[in-house]
Design an enzyme around this catalytic site. Structure first.
Site: not given
Ligand code: T1G
Length: 696
Positions: A66, A105, A108, A128
């Site tokens: 998400a 998500g 999912e 998450e």
């Molecule tokens: N939402 C918004 N921005 C995100 C994002 C996300 N999920 N993931 C990464 N970014 C932005 C981050 O802030 C950065 O921005 C840029 O992307 C590159 O990220 C419904 C509720 C995917 C392994 O927890 O683990 O789904 O600083 O530097 O090292 O059940 O990003 O460039 O402006 O980390 O290559 C669940 C979180 C969400 C994954 C990539 N998903 N992200 O790593 O790049 S909750 C997560 C990561 C959800 C559902 C629930 C990592 C990555 P900027 P980065 P990276």
């Protein structure tokens, strides 16, 4: 090809529809992405010439979750649940084509498709929990139906990324397709599904694995027990476990209701707000105003360390672990040999725990060379001085390095508090001098304070941040002041802990309050662990302080079986009547009437001055942003991540509350509690630290 919206297009490869997402940086499930998915699936299903639908992403990854930045804002666009229902109830096979990281998500959504294919380098996960949440789009109900309950519990509470091969073995993915040929591979797989008339597999209907766990509460009891320490204080792991329990005990739709209810509780709570704050803080800490990402950096191919003690040895290991050759210099052979043997022993212990092979041990120790001559550092691109904290000694070393080390090299000091401008002033190249403050044990602690001195150049700063990332640290750029950021704030907590002891609180009361707050241990337990005799000089000790009296009684901490606490043979701590008497005698002698001090006062007195000091650090420009201070305290001192760091915590409880107490204590106990001007201003303007623009 039809553009569905700015981030989605629909094309056809023969009778296979290909829905492509392209929403950098990680194809997060923003409103636009959800709208694109909903409309794209609607059109593909309505098109009679389409026999199957492939969902694929451009860029570096499949949907990575998400859009975390949307949380807390009014929902817009198609609901994720509607999108998933459209996929799962599609009359045509829906295939998710995974590369990069299908997370949260994203996974999912893939689990709502009938099939999943992935390239070998892909990984899947439900992380998450790392932002204080749980998979809120059916992940807790679908995952155990594929991988089983035990594996699902492990995945949702660790947030681990599972490599594609393991996903295939667990049934999370149906086929691995060639690297770099994901789209073609997915279309070919879709054709196969159509040709073989394979069923429209709905994960929700596959119940055997969850039914197999029905009536076995011991699975969950054991998991909770085995992880109690790791999960202490966190809500999300426990809520994830409850959702998996619901998947076992209830029909799918009932389980979904439990998942949504617990998700709603977490997403509106303080812990997830804190952990989402930290997620973004860990990324913004690398951004340095005035030093763009493309600043020219200095290649670091060889590192020199001066001092093979605990810090020097630990620092050397960081670079060897990253494959960078290190020369470590000591003045005496015996000290050098001891240092090198400690390094080898550290590696061998890690190998014994199965986290390194002996081959790794040989490779890494092979990268670390010992020397008794500073001259051997002449060709190092970066030297790091890690000798004991004495300004004259450090100045002497920097004078010598200045005459030995090649031009263009970085001259760094690991000092934890001394003035780096003064150290730089003895060299002809102050622009090359910087602080790299590692935290002990340096090969374990993730935090690195990068301390810019007045004349440090942008290239040296950019290189230092870059090398920090390369050796796996999280670096915060800070300014020169006593204790920099972390220790300067620590001094506030230490002073209050000591003062509270003189007002009637016992060490174990103070430690308990801070342990319950979420710290790994309190200040007195920490002192006993480190040793009370650090900096203590026996010959000069005459019972002036409680610490002196304890050391004079040879109660020097855990290592002597007694310090503030008494320790049993397994080093289990218990309050000490000896210490209690010493404290009471001191308090009586000081003329203070000891009083009963509440847990609430202990917490406020130890935490609020930390927040106030953080505000002073910000207004003096010694940290770039409030969230950098949070990063320092979470990664260097064990501040509980589910409270977001001292500055985020101040915002959470209300800066007006902090200010009121600081003013009260200033009136009662003097200017050590004087509120910072920034704190006064923010409260007057009704703002929070989070509202500050960086550098403001
Ligand atoms: N939402 C918004 N921005 C995100 C994002 C996300 N999920 N993931 C990464 N970014 C932005 C981050 O802030 C950065 O921005 C840029 O992307 C590159 O990220 C419904 C509720 C995917 C392994 O927890 O683990 O789904 O600083 O530097 O090292 O059940 O990003 O460039 O402006 O980390 O290559 C669940 C979180 C969400 C994954 C990539 N998903 N992200 O790593 O790049 S909750 C997560 C990561 C959800 C559902 C629930 C990592 C990555 P900027 P980065 P990276």
């Amino acid at each position: 090809m039809t553009a569905i919206n700015d981030v989605t297009d629909l094309s056809k490869d023969g009778d296979i529809a290909v829905l492509t997402l392209n929403s950098p940086p990680v194809n997060a499930l923003s409103a636009a992405v959800r709208d694109g998915l909903a409309e794209g699936f609607r059109q593909a299903i309505a098109d009679d010439s389409v026999k199957a639908i492939v969902l694929v992403c451009e860029g570096k990854t499949f949907i990575a979750g998400a859009d975390i930045s949307e949380f807390g804002k009014a929902p817009r666009g198609a609901s994720l649940f509607d999108v998933q229902n459209a996929m799962e109830n599609s009359p045509k096979p829906a295939i998710a084509a995974i590369h990069g990281t299908a997370l949260g998500g994203g996974l999912e959504v893939a689990l709502s498709c009938h099939y999943r294919v992935a390239v070998p380098s892909a990984r899947c996960g439900l992380p998450e929990v790392n932002i204080g949440l749980l998979p809120g789009a059916g992940g807790t109900q679908r995952l155990p139906r594929i991988v089983g309950v035990e594996k699902a519990l492990e995945m949702v509470t660790s947030g681990q990324h599972v490599p594609a091969k393991a996903c295939l073995e667990m049934g999370l993915v149906d086929e691995i397709v060639p690297e770099g040929k994901l789209r073609d591979g997915a279309v070919a797989f879709a054709r196969k599904v159509v040709a073989e008339k394979r069923p429209l597999k709905k994960v929700r209907d596959s119940n055997e694995k969850v039914e197999a766990a029905r009536g076995k509460p011991e699975i969950f009891a054991k998991f909770r027990k085995d992880n109690a320490r790791k999960f202490r204080g966190f809500l999300a792991p426990e809520y994830n476990i409850r959702c998996i329990e619901a998947a076992v005990e209830k029909p799918f739709d009932e389980g979904i209701k439990v998942e949504r209810e617990l998700f709603r509780e977490l997403v509106t709570g303080n812990q997830s707000a804190a952990q989402r704050h930290v997620f973004f803080a860990e990324r913004s800490v690398w951004k340095i105003p005035g030093i763009p990402d493309d600043t020219q950096t200095i290649p670091v191919n060889k590192v020199g360390i001066i001092g093979a003690g605990t810090m020097g040895g630990g620092i050397a290991m960081n670079f060897a672990n990253a494959g960078i050759p290190v020369t470590i210099v000591e003045m005496q052979q015996e000290a050098l040999d001891r240092g090198l043997s400690v390094i080898r022993k550290n590696y061998e212990n890690t190998a014994k725990r199965g986290r390194l092979t002996m081959d790794d041990v040989e490779k890494r120790t092979g990268l670390i060379k010992g020397s008794l001559k500073l001259e051997d550092l002449a060709d190092c691109d970066l030297t790091i001085e890690a000798v004991y904290e004495n300004m004259d000694v450090k100045k002497d070393i920097f004078r010598k390095l200045d005459g030995i080390v090649k031009q263009g090299a970085i001259l760094a000091t690991n000092t934890s508090a001394l003035n780096i401008d003064q150290i730089a002033s003895v060299t002809k190249r102050p622009e090359a001098v910087i602080g790299l403050h590692f935290f002990s044990p340096a090969n374990v602690m993730r935090l690195l304070e990068v301390v810019r001195a007045d004349k440090t150049s942008n290239a040296v700063i950019a290189t230092s941040m870059q090398i920090a990332k390369k050796i796996g640290k999280i670096a915060a750029l800070v300014g020169v002041c006593p204790g920099f950021v972390g220790n300067r704030i620590l001094a506030q907590r230490q002073r209050e802990a000591q003062k509270l002891m003189f007002e009637g609180a016992m060490p174990w009361d103070i430690d308990r309050v801070l342990y319950d707050f979420g710290f790994p241990m309190g200040p007195f337990a920490m002192s006993d662990l480190a040793g009370l005799d650090i900096g203590w000089i026996k010959e000069k000790s005459h019972g002036a302080t409680i610490r002196d009296v304890l050391c004079e009684m040879d109660r020097r901490g855990q290592k002597t079986g007694a310090g503030y606490y008494d320790y049993d043979e397994n080093r289990n701590a218990k309050p000490s009547p000896v210490t209690e008497k010493i404290i009471k005698d001191f308090v009586t002698k000081s003329g203070v009437n000891p009083r009963q001090i509440s847990d609430e006062e202990i917490l406020e007195r130890t935490i609020y001055p930390m927040i106030n000091e953080g505000a002073k650090i910000l207004e003096e420009g010694k940290a770039i942003r409030a969230s950098d201070i949070d990063i320092v305290w979470i990664n260097g001192y064990g501040w509980p991540v589910y409270r977001g760091g001292p500055m985020f915590y101040g915002d959470t409880i209300g800066l007006d509350k902090v200010l009121a107490k600081m003013k009260l204590w200033q009136a009662q106990m003097g200017d050590a509690y004087k509120p910072s001007a920034l704190l006064e201003r923010l409260v007057a303007e009704g703002k929070r630290f989070q509202d500050l623009k960086q550098g403001e």
